[in-house]
Design a protein around this motif. Structure first.
Motif, PDB file in Angstrom:
ATOM      1  N   ALA A   1      -9.610   0.433  11.132  1.00 52.74           N
ATOM      2  CA  ALA A   1      -8.979   1.547  10.416  1.00 52.74           C
ATOM      3  C   ALA A   1      -9.826   1.986   9.224  1.00 52.74           C
ATOM      4  O   ALA A   1      -9.921   3.183   8.924  1.00 52.74           O
ATOM      5  N   PHE A   2     -10.457   1.036   8.532  1.00 56.50           N
ATOM      6  CA  PHE A   2     -11.330   1.402   7.410  1.00 56.50           C
ATOM      7  C   PHE A   2     -12.589   2.109   7.903  1.00 56.50           C
ATOM      8  O   PHE A   2     -13.093   3.024   7.245  1.00 56.50           O
TER       9      PHE A   2
ATOM     10  N   ALA B   1      -6.994   3.471  -0.582  1.00 48.87           N
ATOM     11  CA  ALA B   1      -7.184   4.593   0.337  1.00 48.87           C
ATOM     12  C   ALA B   1      -5.914   5.430   0.462  1.00 48.87           C
ATOM     13  O   ALA B   1      -5.964   6.673   0.419  1.00 48.87           O
ATOM     14  N   ALA B   2      -4.769   4.771   0.611  1.00 49.28           N
ATOM     15  CA  ALA B   2      -3.509   5.508   0.750  1.00 49.28           C
ATOM     16  C   ALA B   2      -3.180   6.269  -0.525  1.00 49.28           C
ATOM     17  O   ALA B   2      -2.684   7.410  -0.476  1.00 49.28           O
TER      18      ALA B   2
ATOM     19  N   LEU C   1      -7.206  -6.895   1.774  1.00 47.16           N
ATOM     20  CA  LEU C   1      -6.945  -5.758   2.653  1.00 47.16           C
ATOM     21  C   LEU C   1      -5.792  -4.916   2.124  1.00 47.16           C
ATOM     22  O   LEU C   1      -5.822  -3.677   2.193  1.00 47.16           O
ATOM     23  N   SER C   2      -4.774  -5.571   1.597  1.00 48.33           N
ATOM     24  CA  SER C   2      -3.622  -4.848   1.062  1.00 48.33           C
ATOM     25  C   SER C   2      -4.035  -3.931  -0.081  1.00 48.33           C
ATOM     26  O   SER C   2      -3.630  -2.759  -0.148  1.00 48.33           O
TER      27      SER C   2
ATOM     28  N   CYS D   1      -7.134  -2.760  -0.760  1.00 51.70           N
ATOM     29  CA  CYS D   1      -8.040  -1.698  -0.307  1.00 51.70           C
ATOM     30  C   CYS D   1      -7.280  -0.621   0.463  1.00 51.70           C
ATOM     31  O   CYS D   1      -7.569   0.579   0.325  1.00 51.70           O
ATOM     32  N   ARG D   2      -6.297  -1.022   1.269  1.00 50.68           N
ATOM     33  CA  ARG D   2      -5.444  -0.023   1.921  1.00 50.68           C
ATOM     34  C   ARG D   2      -4.692   0.795   0.876  1.00 50.68           C
ATOM     35  O   ARG D   2      -4.511   2.012   1.020  1.00 50.68           O
TER      36      ARG D   2
ATOM     37  N   ALA E   1       0.826  -1.210   0.000  1.00 50.30           N
ATOM     38  CA  ALA E   1       0.000   0.000   0.000  1.00 50.30           C
ATOM     39  C   ALA E   1       0.858   1.257   0.000  1.00 50.30           C
ATOM     40  O   ALA E   1       0.603   2.202  -0.761  1.00 50.30           O
TER      41      ALA E   1
ATOM     42  N   GLU F   1      -7.077  -3.647  11.939  1.00 50.21           N
ATOM     43  CA  GLU F   1      -7.063  -3.418  10.495  1.00 50.21           C
ATOM     44  C   GLU F   1      -8.450  -3.040   9.985  1.00 50.21           C
ATOM     45  O   GLU F   1      -8.605  -2.117   9.177  1.00 50.21           O
TER      46      GLU F   1
END
Length: 767
Positions: free
Chosen positions: A248-249, A174-175, A167-168, A170-171, A113, A245
């Motif tokens: 955080a979302f 966002a990042a 998750l990686s 989607c992070r 990410a 994790e």
């Protein structure tokens, strides 16, 4: 979003485009669609796209490609984004498309990410005027293929790898958007995903429910909805996600500005524990039940909801602007046209129902490669798009004319459109039909022409206009629907055209000599007046090459006079014409494949009749399509060379074949389908259509025998002078093409023809 206002002040429904740009990793190999389509080397493709009238384009500035460029890593993107800006074509920049980043990272790397975010910032700083981004295309789908099914790197096959990859990504989305917005606060996120729904039998309702929750996961995560009350929260923890994790979302969501739906004919699935109903490749299961997983369109009695069902679902769930961000269908050209029209009409219908649908995206502008095997290897399987790249340059297909009409709000008509797509016809069902209790959501009446649709800025068309399709097809077609007229009912090629037209839902009439004698102007005129076709396909003619030396007048009448008569009659009525020629128009003096522009120098009466026909037809009717081909083999023809060779060798009889005559054999179904596509595209002039490989007749027999493990020791390889030929043959008559290599390789064609051969391949259905 820019664009003229629609009804009620809403932005007009736009038409976007997209370049298939996947760079996926399999092992240590990267498969790059931009390289394979040739777009990497063609800046002028952008002019082709802009000329269509689309408003925006999903366009790659991919992390993997830039990482290979060193100090000049942005040179390629600099030239292309600058040109897009000059053309007024708004880019929606994609950074990772089914990829896993450069070799130094992966979807399960904790640094993925942050690495993508750094690249995203660099892109935003270099192109501060770009306002629309898709940092990661289809994160859920990519996580499934890379972490659960093992197709792509890192080839995981478990829930933990799937969750880590999801998750990686989607992070990373966002990042990346945070980094981009620090440079350009106006930047918008266009987040794409395939949201196909799973249907099931009652026993497997629990599994279908799980998959129904799972299909929303990437969007739910970005929207901050995966909290402790989410149905999959316990499963995510079980598969290795930590509460922190997920929290955080929730605390820092990254809601998409536009939700992009990538919907394919295979997106919706059906699972059934009665595995005996389905082929072995479809069978799998979970820890509780074994079951088959197949395309819903092939088994669900109610049919599929298609784009409209998915649009309405997404709108009801999130109440955010929606776009269809990929519309593509591999298959015959008329089905591609029907699928795009259905998607466009679905968007208009969803808008009429109150959904904020912004655009429809014509995907794979330059086609795509090897998605039939999920791009796990390079097999050369190509699906054309708006342009076909198999020639010296991109060739516009019939889709280009449709896209232009939709974008500009202009009328568009084509004789193939009134028939429904195969997914709406009874033959879609491959397995016993199962009712799922959920009626298919379909685009309904009233039927209108494309010119009456809302089709983009300034179209001025009414919202919610629907393109109607009537049921029917087959030989007769519906009332008022002009058919294809096929001449040559007694020949294998004519029968193949009739059979494949029926499979493709193309109304047609197959006529014998008694119904239309192609060399008799009065007979031709009566047939055209009675059937009122939109096109004539001439497969009639004199085919006995050696007998033509003894009866050249009859050969000339059937092969030269007849096509010329048809051409004149078609010109008078504004009817399209397809007619067939032969590799025997060449003398064999050269040792490289003949192309369309090479001069005809026939050696035989048969070859002269075909060369004369080519000249007369193209002079009388320049819009005619003249197809040169050679050495047919295929189903529905017991006398073809391959079938005859295999029957003899199987029975232990000697079979003689020339070892000094080189040809390019042609699989009849491939020939017919390609010719029909070219006809629908409006192509004209001379085209060469064969299955590429140049072989001797003896080699063709040997290859076929090896394919089905038939003993070839009785194959007699001999010079052509030892065979009872009367007519002279060219020693070398291999056909190549400068216009487009449209048919698969010979090895592929033989494998499909001979699949499961049991001694009489001529009777088999084509694969």
């Amino acid at each position: 979003m820019s664009g003229a206002a629609g009804e009620g002040g809403a932005p007009a429904l736009e038409l976007w485009g997209g370049v298939e740009c996947t760079v996926n990793r399999v092992g240590d190999t990267y498969h790059d669609q931009v390289e394979r389509s040739g777009h990497a080397q063609r800046l002028d493709d952008l002019e082709r796209f802009a000329e269509l009238g689309i408003r925006a384009i999903r366009y790659p500035v991919l992390w993997e490609r830039a990482a290979q460029g060193g100090p000049a890593r942005f040179a390629w993107a600099d030239a292309r984004l600058s040109r897009l800006r000059e053309l007024g074509l708004r880019p929606i920049v994609g950074l990772v498309h089914h990829g896993s980043g450069p070799p130094s990272t992966s979807l399960v790397d904790p640094g993925f990410a942050a690495g993508l975010a750094r690249f995203a910032r660099a892109v935003a700083e270099r192109y501060p005027w770009v306002e629309h981004y898709t940092p990661v295309n289809e994160p859920l789908t990519t996580a499934r293929f890379s972490g659960m099914y093992g197709h792509w790197y890192p080839h995981g096959r478990d829930g933990r790898t799937f969750v880590r990859a999801l998750l990686s990504q989607c992070r990373a989305v966002a990042a990346s958007m945070r980094a981009i917005r620090e440079v350009n606060p106006r930047a918008r996120l266009v987040q794409t995903e395939d949201l196909g729904k799973t249907f099931s039998t009652p026993r497997l309702a629990y599994q279908a429910e799980h998959e129904d929750h799972r299909r929303w996961l990437s969007l739910d995560l970005l929207m901050g909805r995966v909290d402790r009350d989410h149905p999959l929260y316990p499963r995510l923890l079980e598969w290795g996600a930590s509460p922190g994790e997920l929290e955080a979302f929730v605390e820092s969501p990254c809601p998409p500005d536009i939700l992009g739906i990538n919907h394919y004919i295979t997106s919706d699935r059906f699972i059934d524990e009665r595995v005996e109903r389905y082929p072995a490749w479809a069978r799998g299961g979970n820890e509780r039940h074994a079951y088959a997983d197949v395309e819903a369109v092939r088994v669900v009695a109610e049919g599929i909801g298609g784009h409209l069902a998915r649009l309405l679902e997404v709108w009801e769930r999130y109440r955010r602007p929606v776009a269809i961000t990929e519309v593509h269908l591999g298959g015959p050209r008329e089905e591609q046209l029907r699928w795009l029209l259905e998607a466009f009409d679905a968007a208009a219908a969803a808008r009429a129902a109150g959904a904020d649908v912004r655009a429809v995206t014509v995907w794979a502008m330059l086609g795509s490669f090897d998605w039939d095997c999920l791009v796990v290897r390079e097999r050369g399987h190509y699906e054309a798009g708006v342009f076909d790249v198999r020639g010296s340059g991109p060739r516009p297909t019939a889709l280009a004319a449709l896209v232009r009409a939709l974008a500009r709000g202009e009328p568009f008509e084509h004789p193939v459109l009134p028939s429904p797509g195969w997914w709406r016809r009874p033959e879609r069902l491959l397995y016993p039909a199962v009712r799922v209790g959920e009626p298919a959501v379909r685009v309904g009446e009233p039927a209108v022409r494309v010119g009456e649709r809302e089709a983009g800025a300034g179209a001025g068309a009414r919202e919610g206009a629907i393109h109607g399709t009537s049921a029917g097809g087959g030989a007769a077609g519906g009332a008022g629907r002009p058919p294809l007229l096929i001449a040559g009912a007694s020949g294998a090629l004519g029968r193949a055209f009739a059979r494949l037209c029926a499979e493709r839902g193309l109304p047609h009439r197959l006529l014998g000599r008694g119904e239309m004698d192609i060399a008799d102007p009065a007979s031709v005129e009566r047939a055209l007046a009675h059937h009122a076709p939109w096109a004539v396909i001439n497969t009639a003619g004199y085919t006995r090459v050696d007998d033509a030396e003894r009866d050249p007048r009859r050969c000339e009448r059937e092969n030269a006079v007849g096509p010329a008569v048809l051409a004149a009659a078609c010109r008078a009525r504004g009817v399209r014409l397809v007619t067939f020629s032969s590799d025997l128009v060449f003398d064999g003096a050269q040792r490289t494949p003949y192309v369309e522009t090479d001069p005809a120098r026939p050696l035989s009466a048969y070859g002269r009749s075909k060369a004369t026909a080519e000249r007369r037809v193209t002079e009388v009717l320049p819009s005619a399509l003249v197809v040169r081909t050679a050495a047919f083999f295929g189903p529905w023809d017991e006398r073809n060379f391959v079938a005859a060779a295999l029957r003899a060798l199987r029975d232990g009889r000697p079979f003689s074949a020339a070892e000094d005559l080189i040809v390019t054999p042609t699989y009849t179904p491939d020939l017919v389908n390609a010719a029909l596509d070219l006809l629908i595209d409006g192509e004209s002039g001379i085209w060469h259509l064969t299955n590429r490989d140049a072989v001797t007749w003896a080699e063709l027999a040997a290859r076929s025998a090896a394919q089905v493990r038939v003993d070839a020791r009785r194959l007699v390889r001999c010079p052509s002078s030892a065979l009872p030929f009367v007519a002279p043959r060219p020693r070398y008559s291999a056909l190549g093409s400068r216009r487009g290599i449209l048919l698969p390789a010979l090895e592929d064609a033989l494998a499909r023809y001979l699949a499961g051969w049991e001694g009489d391949a001529a009777r088999r259905e084509p694969a």
